[in-house]
Every structure is written in structure tokens, then in C-alpha cells.
Design a protein around this motif. Structure first.
Motif, PDB file in Angstrom:
ATOM      1  N   CYS A  41       0.944  -1.169   0.119  1.00 18.20           N
ATOM      2  CA  CYS A  41      -0.033   0.134   0.143  1.00 18.20           C
ATOM      3  C   CYS A  41       0.680   1.137  -0.036  1.00 18.20           C
ATOM      4  N   ARG A  42       0.422   2.187  -0.655  1.00 14.75           N
ATOM      5  CA  ARG A  42       0.914   3.550  -0.574  1.00 14.75           C
ATOM      6  C   ARG A  42       0.944   4.133   0.763  1.00 14.75           C
ATOM      7  N   VAL A  43       1.978   4.946   1.273  1.00  9.63           N
ATOM      8  CA  VAL A  43       1.851   5.643   2.592  1.00  9.63           C
ATOM      9  C   VAL A  43       0.430   6.461   2.387  1.00  9.63           C
ATOM     10  N   GLY A  44      -0.514   6.411   3.506  1.00  7.68           N
ATOM     11  CA  GLY A  44      -1.708   7.135   3.697  1.00  7.68           C
ATOM     12  C   GLY A  44      -1.703   8.269   4.719  1.00  7.68           C
ATOM     13  N   PHE A  45      -0.840   7.792   5.661  1.00 12.72           N
ATOM     14  CA  PHE A  45      -0.806   8.850   6.781  1.00 12.72           C
ATOM     15  C   PHE A  45       0.651   8.686   7.427  1.00 12.72           C
ATOM     16  N   PHE A  46       1.196   9.620   7.990  1.00 17.92           N
ATOM     17  CA  PHE A  46       2.299   9.705   8.726  1.00 17.92           C
ATOM     18  C   PHE A  46       2.658  10.811   9.494  1.00 17.92           C
ATOM     19  N   TYR A  47       3.219  10.630  10.518  1.00 13.30           N
ATOM     20  CA  TYR A  47       3.577  11.738  11.595  1.00 13.30           C
ATOM     21  C   TYR A  47       4.979  11.569  12.225  1.00 13.30           C
ATOM     22  N   ARG A  48       5.546  12.702  12.634  1.00 15.71           N
ATOM     23  CA  ARG A  48       6.701  12.695  13.394  1.00 15.71           C
ATOM     24  C   ARG A  48       6.604  12.987  14.866  1.00 15.71           C
ATOM     25  N   GLU A  49       7.134  11.981  15.630  1.00 17.37           N
ATOM     26  CA  GLU A  49       7.068  12.262  16.888  1.00 17.37           C
ATOM     27  C   GLU A  49       8.299  12.568  17.698  1.00 17.37           C
ATOM     28  N   ASP A  98      11.734  16.882   6.298  1.00 20.19           N
ATOM     29  CA  ASP A  98      12.330  17.897   7.079  1.00 20.19           C
ATOM     30  C   ASP A  98      11.412  18.609   8.067  1.00 20.19           C
ATOM     31  N   SER A  99      10.018  18.166   7.947  1.00 16.88           N
ATOM     32  CA  SER A  99       9.237  18.691   8.750  1.00 16.88           C
ATOM     33  C   SER A  99       9.319  18.643  10.457  1.00 16.88           C
ATOM     34  N   GLU A 100       8.945  19.470  10.991  1.00 16.43           N
ATOM     35  CA  GLU A 100       9.176  19.607  12.567  1.00 16.43           C
ATOM     36  C   GLU A 100       8.511  18.343  13.302  1.00 16.43           C
ATOM     37  N   ILE A 101       9.035  18.086  14.300  1.00 14.71           N
ATOM     38  CA  ILE A 101       8.473  17.119  15.408  1.00 14.71           C
ATOM     39  C   ILE A 101       6.992  17.650  15.645  1.00 14.71           C
ATOM     40  N   GLY A 102       6.209  16.814  15.556  1.00 12.92           N
ATOM     41  CA  GLY A 102       4.670  17.164  15.870  1.00 12.92           C
ATOM     42  C   GLY A 102       3.737  17.047  14.469  1.00 12.92           C
ATOM     43  N   SER A 103       4.615  17.097  13.212  1.00  8.77           N
ATOM     44  CA  SER A 103       3.964  17.223  12.076  1.00  8.77           C
ATOM     45  C   SER A 103       3.281  15.784  11.826  1.00  8.77           C
ATOM     46  N   ALA A 104       2.273  16.133  10.977  1.00  9.29           N
ATOM     47  CA  ALA A 104       1.416  14.860  10.620  1.00  9.29           C
ATOM     48  C   ALA A 104       0.810  15.172   9.140  1.00  9.29           C
ATOM     49  N   TYR A 105       0.597  14.349   8.233  1.00 10.97           N
ATOM     50  CA  TYR A 105       0.201  14.524   6.924  1.00 10.97           C
ATOM     51  C   TYR A 105      -0.644  12.985   6.739  1.00 10.97           C
ATOM     52  N   TYR A 106      -1.857  13.369   5.909  1.00  8.37           N
ATOM     53  CA  TYR A 106      -2.718  12.419   5.198  1.00  8.37           C
ATOM     54  C   TYR A 106      -2.452  12.492   3.847  1.00  8.37           C
ATOM     55  N   ARG A 107      -2.965  11.461   2.910  1.00  6.50           N
ATOM     56  CA  ARG A 107      -2.961  11.514   1.636  1.00  6.50           C
ATOM     57  C   ARG A 107      -4.541  11.948   1.412  1.00  6.50           C
ATOM     58  N   ASP A 108      -4.755  13.106   0.627  1.00 10.64           N
ATOM     59  CA  ASP A 108      -6.086  13.464   0.198  1.00 10.64           C
ATOM     60  C   ASP A 108      -6.607  12.442  -0.725  1.00 10.64           C
ATOM     61  N   PRO A 109      -7.697  11.848  -0.267  1.00  5.46           N
ATOM     62  CA  PRO A 109      -8.311  10.730  -1.407  1.00  5.46           C
ATOM     63  C   PRO A 109      -8.758  11.302  -2.675  1.00  5.46           C
ATOM     64  N   ARG A 110      -9.238  12.578  -2.826  1.00  8.11           N
ATOM     65  CA  ARG A 110      -9.355  13.157  -3.883  1.00  8.11           C
ATOM     66  C   ARG A 110      -8.405  13.501  -4.779  1.00  8.11           C
ATOM     67  N   THR A 111      -7.376  14.200  -4.361  1.00  9.67           N
ATOM     68  CA  THR A 111      -6.192  14.697  -5.172  1.00  9.67           C
ATOM     69  C   THR A 111      -4.828  13.532  -5.305  1.00  9.67           C
ATOM     70  N   GLY A 112      -4.897  12.707  -4.080  1.00 13.92           N
ATOM     71  CA  GLY A 112      -3.506  11.950  -3.990  1.00 13.92           C
ATOM     72  C   GLY A 112      -2.511  12.395  -3.475  1.00 13.92           C
TER      73      GLY A 112
END
Length: 127
Positions: A41-49, A98-112
Motif C-alpha cells: 500500500c502507498r503511505v496514507g498517513f504519517f507523523y513525526r514524534e 524535514d518537517s518538525e516534530i509534531g507534524s502529521a500528513y494524510y493523503r487526500d483521497p480526492r487529489t492523492g
């Protein structure tokens, strides 16, 4: 046999060592689920702790985004990898690493495309 040392099934990773290209300069690690590294699967969500003390850890955690709580509670469904390895599984994460600690991202299902997950970040800050 006494039941000790029950042998676990060997994982079959989607990419082998010969498939991994040097995309990042770091040798630091991260955690990713088998949904990415085994199931493809592609990465769909990731965060930095905050990285783990005393370990070569970037603090990045990668998920397909469809893992259940039960799946995530089983440590056999995740593993530690070199961050470069996960970048080889999904190169679209590279601009965000390179995002700071505490950052989180998700893959938008509409745009990818990846989107900053402000809701998750806000909830994490309240913990």
C-alpha cells in the motif's frame, strides 16, 4: 517441544535489498506498518514524534491509513526501517521529511496529494 521460541512466519517484503536506491543521505530509522512494506500500500498517513532516546530514530511513523486499532496493537505488524527504505516504497513522502516534530500528513483521497493534518496535530498537542 515446550512451546518456547515459537517460530513466526518470515515476512516477505515487497522490495528486496537490491531494489533499495540511495534517495536520502540519512541512515536514521523510522517505523512503518506491513500494510506498506509487505502488502504494497502507498503511505496514507504519517507523523513525526519525538525520536526515541539513544536510538538512530527520526521519529517518523508511516501507515497505509486503513490499519485497525487491533492491527496496530500487534507489534508483529510493524517494523523499524531505515528512513531511506520507506522513501523507496513511496517517494512522495520525501518533500515532507524535514518537517518538525509534531507534524502529521494524510493523503487526500480526492487529489492523492499529502495534506497537513492539523486536526491530528491539534489532538496530539492536547495529550
Amino acid at each position: 517441544m515446550f512451546g518456547f521460541g515459537k517460530k513466526k512466519k518470515e515476512k516477505e517484503y515487497l522490495l528486496g535489498a537490491s531494489d533499495i536506491r540511495p534517495l536520502l543521505a540519512t541512515k536514521m530509522g523510522c517505523i512503518a506498518t506491513d500494510r506498506i512494506t509487505v502488502d504494497g500500500c502507498r503511505v496514507g498517513f504519517f507523523y513525526r514524534e519525538e525520536p526515541s532516546d539513544g536510538l538512530p530514530d527520526t521519529g517518523w511513523r508511516f501507515f497505509a491509513g486503513d490499519e485497525s486499532d487491533e492491527y496496530l496493537d500487534d507489534p508483529d505488524n510493524s517494523n523499524v526501517f531505515c528512513l531511506n527504505t520507506i522513501a523507496n516504497y513511496d517517494r512522495e513522502i520525501i518533500p515532507y521529511l524535514d518537517s518538525e516534530i509534531g507534524s502529521a500528513y494524510y493523503r487526500d483521497p480526492r487529489t492523492g496529494k499529502f495534506v497537513l493534518d492539523r486536526e491530528w496535530m491539534s489532538a496530539a498537542n492536547r495529550r
